[in-house]
Motif scaffolding. Structure first.
Motif, mmCIF file in Angstrom:
data_model
loop_
_atom_site.group_PDB
_atom_site.id
_atom_site.type_symbol
_atom_site.label_atom_id
_atom_site.label_comp_id
_atom_site.label_asym_id
_atom_site.label_seq_id
_atom_site.Cartn_x
_atom_site.Cartn_y
_atom_site.Cartn_z
ATOM 1 N N LEU A 45 0.817 -1.205 0.000
ATOM 2 C CA LEU A 45 0.000 0.000 0.000
ATOM 3 C C LEU A 45 0.855 1.262 0.000
ATOM 4 O O LEU A 45 1.938 1.308 0.607
ATOM 5 C CB LEU A 45 -0.911 0.009 1.230
ATOM 6 C CG LEU A 45 -1.928 -1.132 1.343
ATOM 7 C CD1 LEU A 45 -2.643 -1.057 2.678
ATOM 8 C CD2 LEU A 45 -2.923 -1.069 0.192
ATOM 9 N N GLU A 46 0.367 2.293 -0.681
ATOM 10 C CA GLU A 46 0.950 3.623 -0.617
ATOM 11 C C GLU A 46 0.200 4.411 0.454
ATOM 12 O O GLU A 46 -1.020 4.485 0.439
ATOM 13 C CB GLU A 46 0.830 4.321 -1.974
ATOM 14 C CG GLU A 46 1.690 3.724 -3.065
ATOM 15 C CD GLU A 46 3.170 3.968 -2.810
ATOM 16 O OE1 GLU A 46 3.509 5.012 -2.190
ATOM 17 O OE2 GLU A 46 3.996 3.127 -3.221
ATOM 18 N N ASN A 47 0.959 5.018 1.360
ATOM 19 C CA ASN A 47 0.339 5.664 2.514
ATOM 20 C C ASN A 47 0.826 7.095 2.640
ATOM 21 O O ASN A 47 2.031 7.358 2.587
ATOM 22 C CB ASN A 47 0.675 4.883 3.783
ATOM 23 C CG ASN A 47 0.001 5.475 5.017
ATOM 24 O OD1 ASN A 47 -0.960 6.216 4.901
ATOM 25 N ND2 ASN A 47 0.527 5.157 6.179
ATOM 26 N N ASN A 48 -0.087 8.042 2.763
ATOM 27 C CA ASN A 48 0.237 9.419 3.095
ATOM 28 C C ASN A 48 -0.401 9.759 4.434
ATOM 29 O O ASN A 48 -1.483 9.260 4.768
ATOM 30 C CB ASN A 48 -0.274 10.373 2.018
ATOM 31 C CG ASN A 48 0.806 10.683 1.001
ATOM 32 O OD1 ASN A 48 1.650 11.540 1.219
ATOM 33 N ND2 ASN A 48 0.783 9.952 -0.108
ATOM 34 N N ALA B 20 5.526 6.732 7.815
ATOM 35 C CA ALA B 20 5.496 7.162 6.411
ATOM 36 C C ALA B 20 6.571 8.229 6.181
ATOM 37 O O ALA B 20 6.267 9.421 6.035
ATOM 38 C CB ALA B 20 4.118 7.703 6.033
ATOM 39 N N LYS C 59 6.380 11.434 3.720
ATOM 40 C CA LYS C 59 5.006 11.571 3.224
ATOM 41 C C LYS C 59 4.060 12.106 4.306
ATOM 42 O O LYS C 59 2.912 11.716 4.394
ATOM 43 C CB LYS C 59 4.485 10.231 2.719
ATOM 44 C CG LYS C 59 5.208 9.729 1.472
ATOM 45 C CD LYS C 59 4.527 8.505 0.906
ATOM 46 C CE LYS C 59 5.179 8.090 -0.404
ATOM 47 N NZ LYS C 59 4.479 6.945 -1.034
ATOM 48 N N ARG D 265 -3.937 13.061 -4.951
ATOM 49 C CA ARG D 265 -3.006 11.935 -4.903
ATOM 50 C C ARG D 265 -3.751 10.645 -5.251
ATOM 51 O O ARG D 265 -4.945 10.518 -5.068
ATOM 52 C CB ARG D 265 -2.382 11.820 -3.508
ATOM 53 C CG ARG D 265 -1.628 13.067 -3.108
ATOM 54 C CD ARG D 265 -1.150 12.984 -1.670
ATOM 55 N NE ARG D 265 -0.462 14.205 -1.277
ATOM 56 C CZ ARG D 265 0.844 14.411 -1.421
ATOM 57 N NH1 ARG D 265 1.595 13.464 -1.983
ATOM 58 N NH2 ARG D 265 1.388 15.542 -1.034
ATOM 59 N N ASN D 266 -3.005 9.685 -5.684
ATOM 60 C CA ASN D 266 -3.605 8.392 -6.058
ATOM 61 C C ASN D 266 -3.185 7.302 -5.082
ATOM 62 O O ASN D 266 -2.944 6.165 -5.473
ATOM 63 C CB ASN D 266 -3.186 8.029 -7.491
ATOM 64 C CG ASN D 266 -4.070 6.928 -8.065
ATOM 65 O OD1 ASN D 266 -5.209 6.776 -7.645
ATOM 66 N ND2 ASN D 266 -3.540 6.167 -9.001
ATOM 67 N N ASP D 267 -3.039 7.679 -3.810
ATOM 68 C CA ASP D 267 -2.582 6.718 -2.809
ATOM 69 C C ASP D 267 -3.714 5.781 -2.394
ATOM 70 O O ASP D 267 -4.893 6.100 -2.503
ATOM 71 C CB ASP D 267 -2.058 7.455 -1.576
ATOM 72 C CG ASP D 267 -0.880 8.356 -1.934
ATOM 73 O OD1 ASP D 267 -0.026 7.900 -2.708
ATOM 74 O OD2 ASP D 267 -0.859 9.504 -1.446
ATOM 75 N N ASP D 268 -3.302 4.618 -1.900
ATOM 76 C CA ASP D 268 -4.292 3.628 -1.450
ATOM 77 C C ASP D 268 -4.867 3.998 -0.096
ATOM 78 O O ASP D 268 -6.044 3.766 0.175
ATOM 79 C CB ASP D 268 -3.636 2.249 -1.365
ATOM 80 C CG ASP D 268 -3.084 1.807 -2.704
ATOM 81 O OD1 ASP D 268 -3.891 1.650 -3.635
ATOM 82 O OD2 ASP D 268 -1.866 1.628 -2.814
#
Length: 627
Positions: free
Chosen positions: A491-494, A517, A520, A576-579
């Motif tokens: 997963l991408e996390n911000n 993170a 981020k 953003r296109n984060d998960d």
């Protein structure tokens, strides 16, 4: 402080391994599971007479024949439930039997009827016990509701301490009542054989249904419908008979044998006491009165306290009868406290009630079920003004509905399995099903307008609630299942840290955010109008302490904190296109509970608003303050 208070009131936690030591022997189990049934003799005869009052005193002679019918029905139900204990040694009573043999819907109807019955048992028993106290101490009448609620609180605390401990506490009132009643009836029969019985002199003001005043000459004809209504009210003597079959696992080994023996003891005592009280109510001409119960009148007649001014032995024995009756009625609700939480746990285990009701508490009892029962019963007592006559019409329908479903289920079980001796067992349960079904119809028709309609409405509502809860749990299980689920990619996390100012708690939350993170992390500050100088000071300090974390400023024009936060979160998500988007809330925790009231609960409301948004994770980072 709260934990220490709980330990004083409830006791120290018990290990799970101690559960086997909490089982009940037959003598204690008789007090725990039979107090409801045994106590019903204190009001069953009176409720039967109350519903004969509209036809006048002459109708009271029919109480003997009605009593014989109720006694026969008691024997049929007892034999039938002995069969149930043998077939279902794991307990559960009507709910398990109906579910297993008649289907889930029938089981839920039986379960709902029993839950209502147990709540009414507490309300009726407490109200009747207080009525007995009022017969002894008339000035207490103005505090009837308050005494009822205090009684429920005492029962709750006693049962939260554990079934074995509550059983030991309530055994004394149960056996004290049985002893005094048997002594009273024994002396009454001695006086009858010696020809020393004189009818009581009572006022002509009779108490009829709904506590209305009636003439002794009556205002209505003695119709079949009136007799059926009286019979239905007298059948309240059978309430609680099924309790032993519901609580078989609470007995010591061998559980089924001990449960069957205890049921025979209970039925024998109940039969003797109900028959004796009904007989002497007839012999002494006892009548439903506003200021004295029927059992008090019988006691006065038998012990010779005819004017109310005597002293010595008659006064002592009459007083002991009243005290023991009040005590058994107050603790009779303990039967419900033993069975209601257990039934709720079975329904919760099967996914028809919240899972919390299936969990054992510190003292190896189902604490949540006990608390729920207490609150429901207290509301019922308050709503019906603590009146037994007003509560009884609600009482009988659920009892005999569960009886009928249980016995009908046993009939189908014998037809399906055809085990050794199944023909005789089939006949026993078929007779039980027919008899209780007839009484159910009588109760439903005669008590419908008096309040039974409320139970008729409540049971379907409960069944709908059960099915809705079950549907939810099944939906949750389906969505959480790994079947057909492919392992997700990393997963991408911000991370967004919400800040109100820069303090130690904020710094700690920012350091935590960097750890989960790196690179981020962003911070968000909400500026209210006319607070621009405060924002500038924050930005200056921010460059000194956290120059590597971007600080975004959102202006709130309407003094709202929540709306700007949600608007910012939506914008970040769109950019953003984060998960995953993680929102971190710094919180400082006061050292004392009362100090919470001195601070706003912003974090609580933010968590509530963000929790239900998809792909958002809300984390609180606490900073604990010292005293």
């Amino acid at each position: 402080m709260l934990t220490q208070l709980k330990r004083v009131l409830v006791g120290n936690p018990l290990e799970t391994a101690a559960q086997s030591h909490e089982r009940l022997d037959k003598k204690t189990a008789l007090a725990v599971f039979s107090s409801d049934a045994l106590s019903s003799v204190a009001y069953a005869t009176e409720e039967m007479l109350v519903h004969l009052v509209p036809a006048g005193i002459i109708a009271f002679s029919s109480s003997l024949w009605l009593g014989i019918g109720i006694a026969v029905l008691l024997m049929i139900v007892t034999i039938s439930y002995r069969q149930t204990i043998t077939a279902y040694p794991s307990g559960g009573g009507s709910y398990i039997v109906a579910s297993d043999n008649l289907g889930t819907l029938a089981g839920l109807i039986a379960g709902g009827a029993l839950l209502i019955d147990y709540i009414l048992t507490v309300a009726v028993s407490i109200s009747s016990g207080v009525s007995q106290l009022i017969s002894l101490v008339e000035p207490l009448r103005d505090y009837r509701i308050e005494i009822c609620v205090i009684g429920i609180v005492i029962l709750t605390l006693a049962n939260l301490r554990g079934i074995r401990e509550s059983g030991a506490i309530f055994s004394l009132p149960t056996y004290f009542f049985v002893t005094i009643i048997l002594l009273t009836l024994g002396y009454g029969f001695y006086k009858q054989f010696t020809g020393n019985i004189q009818p009581l002199v009572l006022s002509d003001n009779l108490m009829g249904p709904h506590e209305q005043s009636f003439s002794p000459f009556g205002t209505e004809a003695m119709t079949a419908f009136l007799l059926m209504g009286a019979f239905a009210s007298g059948c309240s003597a059978l309430t609680g008979v099924e309790a032993i079959s519901n609580g078989v696992p609470a007995f010591r080994k061998p559980e089924p044998h001990n449960a069957r023996v205890t049921m025979v003891w209970m039925a024998g005592l109940l039969l003797v006491m109900f028959a004796g009280i009904t007989w002497f109510a007839h012999k002494y001409g006892a009548r439903p009165q506003f200021n004295e119960t029927v059992i008090s009148q019988i006691g006065r007649g038998i012990w010779g306290r005819t004017t109310g001014s005597e002293t010595g032995f008659p006064k002592v024995m009459h007083g002991m009868l009243q005290i023991s009756t009040a005590a058994i009625l107050l603790v009779a609700a303990n039967t419900s406290y033993a069975d209601f939480p257990r039934l709720m746990s079975l329904l919760a285990r099967d996914g028809f009630l919240p899972r919390q009701f299936s969990s054992l508490g510190d003292r190896l009892v189902f604490s949540n079920g006990i608390l729920f029962l207490s609150v429901a019963a207290a509301l019922l007592v308050i709503g019906f003004d603590g009146s037994v006559t007003n509560l009884i019409p609600l009482y009988a329908v659920g009892v005999f509905l569960s009886f009928t479903l249980s016995q009908s289920g046993m009939v189908l079980r014998w037809l399906r399995l055809k085990t050794k001796g199944w023909q005789l067992n089939l006949v026993v349960n078929a007779v039980g099903a027919i008899a209780t079904g007839i009484v159910l119809i009588i109760n439903g028709t005669t008590k419908f307008k008096e309040g039974a309609w409320l139970v008729v409405i409540c049971i379907p509502i409960l069944v709908l609630i059960f099915t809705a809860i079950n549907r939810h749990y099944k939906g949750v299980a389906k969505q959480l299942s790994l079947e057909g689920f492919s392992k997700p990619v990393p997963l991408e996390n911000n991370v967004i840290v919400l800040v109100s100012s820069l303090h130690r708690g904020t710094v700690k939350a920012l350091e935590y955010a960097k750890s989960i993170a790196p690179g981020k992390v962003r911070a968000l500050y909400i500026e209210f109008e006319h607070e621009h100088e405060k924002t500038e000071r924050l930005q200056e300090r921010w460059q000194q302490w956290e120059p590597d974390v971007p600080l975004d400023i959102e202006i709130s024009k309407y003094r709202s904190l929540l709306r700007p936060v949600l608007r910012y979160v939506d914008r970040i998500e769109a950019e953003r296109n984060d998960d995953i988007l993680t929102i971190i809330l710094p919180e400082f925790i006061p050292a004392r509970i009362w100090e919470y009231a001195l601070h706003n609960q912003t974090a609580f409301f933010l968590k509530g608003a963000l929790l239900f948004r998809r792909n958002k994770i809300v984390i609180s980072v606490p900073y604990h303050l010292e005293r």
